[in-house]
Structure formats: C-alpha cells, structure tokens
Design an enzyme around this catalytic site. Structure first.
Site, PDB file in Angstrom:
ATOM      1  N   ASP A 112      32.777  51.414  41.544  1.00 43.68           N
ATOM      2  CA  ASP A 112      33.405  50.221  40.953  1.00 43.68           C
ATOM      3  C   ASP A 112      32.372  49.117  40.755  1.00 43.68           C
ATOM      4  O   ASP A 112      32.613  47.953  41.074  1.00 43.68           O
ATOM      5  CB  ASP A 112      34.558  49.721  41.820  1.00 43.68           C
ATOM      6  CG  ASP A 112      35.484  48.765  41.055  1.00 43.68           C
ATOM      7  OD1 ASP A 112      35.471  48.795  39.800  1.00 43.68           O
ATOM      8  OD2 ASP A 112      36.215  47.992  41.697  1.00 43.68           O
TER       9      ASP A 112
ATOM     10  N   GLY B  12      43.349  39.924  45.139  1.00 41.87           N
ATOM     11  CA  GLY B  12      43.585  41.039  44.237  1.00 41.87           C
ATOM     12  C   GLY B  12      44.899  41.702  44.570  1.00 41.87           C
ATOM     13  O   GLY B  12      45.736  41.136  45.280  1.00 41.87           O
TER      14      GLY B  12
ATOM     15  N   ALA C 192      44.342  42.827  48.516  1.00 44.21           N
ATOM     16  CA  ALA C 192      43.614  42.041  49.524  1.00 44.21           C
ATOM     17  C   ALA C 192      43.383  40.619  49.036  1.00 44.21           C
ATOM     18  O   ALA C 192      43.352  40.354  47.830  1.00 44.21           O
ATOM     19  CB  ALA C 192      42.279  42.703  49.858  1.00 44.21           C
TER      20      ALA C 192
END
Length: 419
Positions: free
Chosen positions: A158, A32, A35
């Site tokens: 999230d 991402g 990371a």
C-alpha cells in the site's frame, strides 16, 4: 511491548494510562475506515517527544468493520515488530488494549510521531513539481526501506504519498501503515494497493476477486516498485497521475508518456540532468513484474550520484533540529568584531527562548556569509522557533527562518541554496 488494558469512553479523554505512564491526548491527526490516529505526549517527562496513537476499532464499530480492524491491527503489529530498527520504517513503541465496554476491545499501537507526508509536499508543489534534491532524498530513503523489508520477505502492498512521512529527528523519509502487508509467497490479502498506485498484476487480481474468481499467481515485492515509480513521476511532474495510468494511451505506450512528461519539464529547466531519474522511473514501471528493477538494484542508479542542492522551499517544508536565519546580519556587523559578537549574543539569547541551543554558527565568509545557523537539542524546539521567528523584525529587517539539514551542518557543508 504490551501494555495493560484501561477504560476509555466513547470520546477520547484528555489522559490515558499505558505502559505505567500517563499520556495526554492532544489532537486527532486523521482517521480511516478502521483506525484513528492521535497526537499524544507522555506526562511528567519534560522534553520527551510526542507520539502517535493509532487506535483500531473506534466506538460503535461492529460486524465486518470490526473484523477488518482486528485483522489490520494484527497485520500491522506483526510486520512492525519484525521490521523494527530500520531508520526508514516508522518505530513501534508498544501495543496495548482499551476497553470501551467488556466486549468491545480497541487495539492500539503507540508509534513515533512523524511530520509532513509526501502527499502534503505534492499539494505544496502542485503543477511545478518537487525539486530534484527532494525527489532524490525521498527515492533513496524509500528504496532503502523497500530493500530491507523485501529482504525480510515482506511486501508493503500500500505504498502511496500518504504513507511516506518525513522524520524531523532522523532527517529522512519513513514508511508507515503496514495494514495490507504480507509475506511474499503467502498473500493472505485479496485487495491490495490504492487506486492510482496499483500495479497491473494487482489490478487484475482485484478484478478477479471482485468477480469471485481466483488468480493463478500471487503478487510479489514488484508491486511496491510500481507504486514508487508512480510516486516519483508525480513528484517530478507536479501532477496526479491516477487517470493517466488508467488510460488506454498509458497501457499502449507508457514509455512515450513518461518521455513527454520529462521533455515538457526540460523546457522549463534545461539545466537539470533529469534523464537518470527518467530511466530509473521507467525501470520501475514495466508491466511485466519480472522485468521491474528490484529495490536493492535501483539504489545503484546513477541518479543517486548527482549532488543536488535543496531549494529554499525544501528547507521550509522539511523540519530538522537546525534552523537557518536569513536577513539578520549585514556587512557592517560582519566587519566590526565588537558589533558582530554583540549581535550574535543577542540572536542566541532570542533563540534560547524556544529551547536549549546546542550550537550557533554565523559564517563571515561564503558560503553562508551572514546567515545564522542554530542547532537545537531536538526538532520540536526548532519547529517552534521557526514558526515564531519567521516575519519577526530584527534591527529593522524581517527575519526569514528556514530549516537546514543537520547532516550537512555537522559536516560544515553550507549549501548555496537555490531560489
């Protein structure tokens, strides 16, 4: 647990040292903005399960991206260290730092390696939707996780299909990625949740933040229930609902749209009692966060009292330590004791090629008559066997290999699998 630093070049090496052990980096699982995640295995420990290495701040990251990576690492580490021990939350094994150069540290989390995500399950079941058994299993597991973390004062912030993964070893769904999580009453994250799964109050807060304005109120744990409601509706419908939930029609009367989705599915399968799921989803999708059902109360929904059975597709998609072999034994073998014992021994010998077999069961009566149930010591061996045995010829017949719930197998409960 913290490990010592170690040197690591721009490209991931085949091996790295952490926690006094040597680890082999086997493959990249995903990446991402802040990371990357790698599959790793501990060397010198035969049979040890693989892990997931989440590496923050990849080489070359500087400025705002570097700050975001460091912030995400600290947030996720703090949350996981406090929330450890719950079966529906990913396990954190340890924390360590890698140095690409003296001034560029890269923070790492060593996590348990999980299996298929709900995002992948949605792709597999596109347009037809997931089975009620799978929806119920996922809903219960996620609600158990949310009830726990909300009780601990945390908001995940999230929740989305990619952040719900299946654990083959524990036979349950688990939550991952706590990089946006915060303590309720102390929201230190401006932009939360992912588009398509964002609660109305979070959407408003994000819009105000983009305009440089401060919101009067902070988001609460209710945002997680909104996200779960959308996820369950997507699992039931087999459709991505990102554009639907942003439409004026949804904002005007979301209840009517949910009713329409359930009514259209009822035409396809009228035998499934889906109204309890419909009501549960509606209770999660109130625009007013104060009216949204809390996770602990949602677990009391009558939807969870219905004993759904899995479809055969479910048992192919969700790995467990138990393998079920179909199309191996016919009636001739079952009715002749000598032939039965010989063929069972042959099957066991073949299955042991992939790992230690804990137990093997071949029922002579229904349910499960003629099916072969093989319990392996771990899910990794079961997955290897399933991959290599499927499509093999045995006594002139093609073998079909699926997984089977370990909990049901231990109880002697053999499902009449739906096709």
């Amino acid at each position: 647990m913290a490990g010592s630093g170690c040197a690591w070049g721009a490209e991931p090496p085949r091996f790295l040292e952490a926690f006094g052990r040597l680890w082999q980096v086997q493959s990249r699982l995903g990446s991402g903005s802040s990371a990357s995640v790698y599959r790793v295995r501990c060397c010198g420990t035969p049979g040890s399960p693989p892990g997931a290495l989440k590496q923050f701040l990849p080489p070359g990251t500087t400025g705002a991206a570097a700050s975001a990576a460091e912030y995400g690492f600290r947030k996720e580490r703090a949350a996981l260290e406090q929330l450890q021990g719950h079966r529906n939350i990913v396990t954190l094994y340890g924390v360590f730092t890698i140095h690409f150069s003296p001034n560029v540290p890269s923070r790492c989390l060593l996590l348990e390696l999980l299996d298929v995500s709900v995002s992948e399950l949605l792709l597999y079941s596109s347009h037809q939707g997931c089975s009620m058994w799978m929806i119920q299993h996922c809903a219960r597991d996620v609600l158990e996780a949310l009830a726990f973390l909300h009780h601990e004062g945390y908001v995940h912030a999230d929740l989305k299909p990619r952040n719900i993964l299946w654990s083959a070893e524990n036979e349950c769904f688990k939550l991952i990625d706590f990089g946006l999580s915060f303590k309720e009453g102390n929201q230190d994250v401006k932009y939360i949740q992912t588009d398509g799964y964002r609660a109305p109050e979070a959407e408003l807060q994000n819009c105000l933040a983009q305009a440089g304005l401060q919101s009067d109120t902070e988001c609460t744990s209710a945002v997680d229930l909104w996200s779960l409601g959308i996820i369950l509706l997507e699992m039931f419908s087999g459709m991505k609902l990102k554009h639907t939930v942003r439409s004026q029609e949804w904002k005007a009367n979301s209840s009517a749209i949910i009713d329409h989705i359930f009514a259209s599915k009822a035409v396809v399968n009228a035998a499934i009692p889906a109204y309890h799921l419909r009501d549960l989803i509606k209770s999660m999708l109130h625009d007013d966060p104060g009216r949204r059902i809390p996770a602990e109360m949602a677990l009391c929904s009558p939807f969870f009292s219905i004993p759904f059975a899995p479809h055969i597709e479910d048992l192919v998609m969700l790995p467990t330590p138990v393998l079920r072999l179909l199309n191996v034994l016919d009636d001739d073998y079952l009715e002749n004791e000598d032939e039965y014992e010989d063929v069972v021994e042959d099957v066991k010998e073949e299955c042991q090629k992939y790992g230690p077999v804990v137990s093997l069961l071949v029922p002579k009566e229904n349910p499960g008559r003629g099916q072969v149930f093989v319990e392996y010591a771990n899910a990794g061996d079961s997955k290897a066997a399933q991959k290599l045995l499927t499509g093999r010829m045995f006594d002139g017949k093609f073998v079909v290999a699926t997984f089977y719930p370990l909990s049901a197998y231990k109880r002697g409960y053999l499902y009449q699998t739906l096709l």
